[in-house]
Enzyme design. Structure first.
Site, PDB file in Angstrom:
ATOM      1  N   HIS A  73      -4.357   1.754   7.848  1.00 52.12           N
ATOM      2  CA  HIS A  73      -2.957   2.309   7.584  1.00 52.12           C
ATOM      3  C   HIS A  73      -2.816   3.321   6.754  1.00 52.12           C
ATOM      4  O   HIS A  73      -2.185   4.503   6.707  1.00 52.12           O
ATOM      5  CB  HIS A  73      -1.932   0.905   7.491  1.00 52.12           C
ATOM      6  CG  HIS A  73      -0.623   1.575   7.021  1.00 52.12           C
ATOM      7  ND1 HIS A  73       0.576   1.015   8.094  1.00 52.12           N
ATOM      8  CD2 HIS A  73       0.102   2.111   6.529  1.00 52.12           C
ATOM      9  CE1 HIS A  73       1.529   1.420   7.866  1.00 52.12           C
ATOM     10  NE2 HIS A  73       1.289   2.173   6.744  1.00 52.12           N
ATOM     11  N   GLU A  74      -3.278   3.081   5.357  1.00 52.00           N
ATOM     12  CA  GLU A  74      -3.120   4.152   4.463  1.00 52.00           C
ATOM     13  C   GLU A  74      -4.083   5.376   4.642  1.00 52.00           C
ATOM     14  O   GLU A  74      -3.635   6.274   4.096  1.00 52.00           O
ATOM     15  CB  GLU A  74      -3.491   3.392   2.817  1.00 52.00           C
ATOM     16  CG  GLU A  74      -2.550   2.257   2.432  1.00 52.00           C
ATOM     17  CD  GLU A  74      -1.020   2.436   2.881  1.00 52.00           C
ATOM     18  OE1 GLU A  74      -0.758   3.571   2.629  1.00 52.00           O
ATOM     19  OE2 GLU A  74      -0.374   1.562   2.986  1.00 52.00           O
ATOM     20  N   HIS A  86      -2.410   7.577   7.039  1.00 48.82           N
ATOM     21  CA  HIS A  86      -1.212   8.480   6.417  1.00 48.82           C
ATOM     22  C   HIS A  86      -1.829   9.551   5.855  1.00 48.82           C
ATOM     23  O   HIS A  86      -1.170  10.724   6.262  1.00 48.82           O
ATOM     24  CB  HIS A  86      -0.519   7.630   5.193  1.00 48.82           C
ATOM     25  CG  HIS A  86       0.501   6.710   5.491  1.00 48.82           C
ATOM     26  ND1 HIS A  86       1.783   7.275   5.984  1.00 48.82           N
ATOM     27  CD2 HIS A  86       0.590   5.542   5.322  1.00 48.82           C
ATOM     28  CE1 HIS A  86       2.505   6.279   6.245  1.00 48.82           C
ATOM     29  NE2 HIS A  86       2.072   5.353   5.762  1.00 48.82           N
ATOM     30  N   CYS A 128       6.043  -0.189   7.657  1.00 47.40           N
ATOM     31  CA  CYS A 128       5.517   0.973   6.919  1.00 47.40           C
ATOM     32  C   CYS A 128       7.058   1.353   5.942  1.00 47.40           C
ATOM     33  O   CYS A 128       7.962   1.547   6.683  1.00 47.40           O
ATOM     34  CB  CYS A 128       4.992   2.172   7.546  1.00 47.40           C
ATOM     35  SG  CYS A 128       4.815   3.514   6.733  1.00 47.40           S
ATOM     36  N   LEU A 129       6.542   1.638   4.892  1.00 46.94           N
ATOM     37  CA  LEU A 129       7.722   2.083   3.901  1.00 46.94           C
ATOM     38  C   LEU A 129       8.245   3.326   4.262  1.00 46.94           C
ATOM     39  O   LEU A 129       9.434   3.691   4.067  1.00 46.94           O
ATOM     40  CB  LEU A 129       7.406   2.156   2.611  1.00 46.94           C
ATOM     41  CG  LEU A 129       6.801   1.096   1.840  1.00 46.94           C
ATOM     42  CD1 LEU A 129       6.342   1.176   0.377  1.00 46.94           C
ATOM     43  CD2 LEU A 129       7.842  -0.170   1.707  1.00 46.94           C
ATOM     44  N   GLN A 131       3.577   9.735   0.890  1.00 43.85           N
ATOM     45  CA  GLN A 131       4.940   8.801   1.136  1.00 43.85           C
ATOM     46  C   GLN A 131       5.907   9.081  -0.274  1.00 43.85           C
ATOM     47  O   GLN A 131       6.878   8.459  -0.317  1.00 43.85           O
ATOM     48  CB  GLN A 131       4.365   7.527   0.953  1.00 43.85           C
ATOM     49  CG  GLN A 131       3.896   7.066   2.479  1.00 43.85           C
ATOM     50  CD  GLN A 131       3.641   5.710   2.661  1.00 43.85           C
ATOM     51  OE1 GLN A 131       2.646   4.799   2.339  1.00 43.85           O
ATOM     52  NE2 GLN A 131       4.590   4.936   3.093  1.00 43.85           N
ATOM     53  N   GLY A 165       0.924  -1.219   0.086  1.00 42.13           N
ATOM     54  CA  GLY A 165      -0.145  -0.135  -0.033  1.00 42.13           C
ATOM     55  C   GLY A 165       0.973   1.228   0.145  1.00 42.13           C
ATOM     56  O   GLY A 165       2.062   1.154   0.532  1.00 42.13           O
TER      57      GLY A 165
HETATM   58 ZN   LIG Z   1       2.753   3.288   5.910  1.00 44.20          ZN
END
Ligand SMILES: [Zn+2]
Length: 214
Positions: free
Chosen positions: A175-176, A179, A133-134, A87, A82
């Protein structure tokens, strides 16, 4: 999201559904045309764009379509499941996903201006799987979240949409959406756990391009 839990998840399913391994997983949604997008580097913890609510999308134009193409390519390049627009440093409420649920169904798509639905009390079953998380590279922590989520929003043409799911996919949707309102999953951890996650991040090296913080 990062992909660590994805692997764990698939592994556990190997035992239960070994007969399914030879068949392609069922896909819900439209696979992106990856020839169109360009990978962009990932912003990480500390970059202001990750720590505030980003802007509501009002123009459903070619620029938005290009952003979505770039987000898919960036997500795959970083091996995530995701990705939210902030991001890759873009101030817009957009996320993309390619994420399995607990039945092994692969969900692929995008949501503009997502809003998480309030769950009825009866559906608040918590799942405490690990999450990554990236934008917090190399860190993983267990985090309890509802195992069902529903999100309403719009598609890239401005049409209203609603997506819902279970298990890891439900975790991904939450989660997304977080963000785009300025929250990382580590903001939902205890103070001590949050510190632990940031230590993991400080000690690790991401396997993908990131944006350096000032
Ligand atoms: Zn994330």
């Amino acid at each position: 999201m990062a992909d660590q839990h994805d692997h764990d998840h698939d592994h556990s399913h190997d035992h239960d559904h070994a007969h399914e391994e030879t068949s392609e997983p069922k896909v819900v949604g439209e696979l992106p045309d990856l020839t169109k997008g360009t990978a962009r580097p990932i912003t990480v913890f500390g970059n202001p764009v990750l720590h505030r609510e980003v802007k509501t999308v009002t123009e459903f134009d070619a620029e938005l379509a290009t952003l979505i193409d770039d987000m898919f390519v960036s997500m795959y390049a970083a091996e995530g499941v995701g990705l939210a627009a902030n991001q890759i440093g873009v101030d817009a409420k957009v996320f993309v996903y390619d994420c399995p649920d607990d039945d092994g169904v692969r969900h692929v798509g995008h949501v503009i201006n997502p809003v998480l639905e309030e769950l009825p009390a009866g559906r608040r079953q918590l799942d405490d799987s690990a999450e990554g998380c990236l934008s917090v590279p190399t860190a993983y922590m267990e985090l309890a979240r509802p195992d069902f989520a529903a999100v309403t929003g719009q598609d890239k043409h401005g049409n209203p949409i609603r997506v819902e799911g279970t298990g890891f996919y439900a975790r991904c949707l939450q989660h997304e959406t977080d963000h785009l309102y300025g929250y990382l999953y580590i903001d939902r951890l205890s103070k001590r756990e949050r510190k632990d996650a940031l230590k993991q991040m400080a000690e690790g090296t991401p396997r993908y391009a990131t944006v350096a913080n000032d």
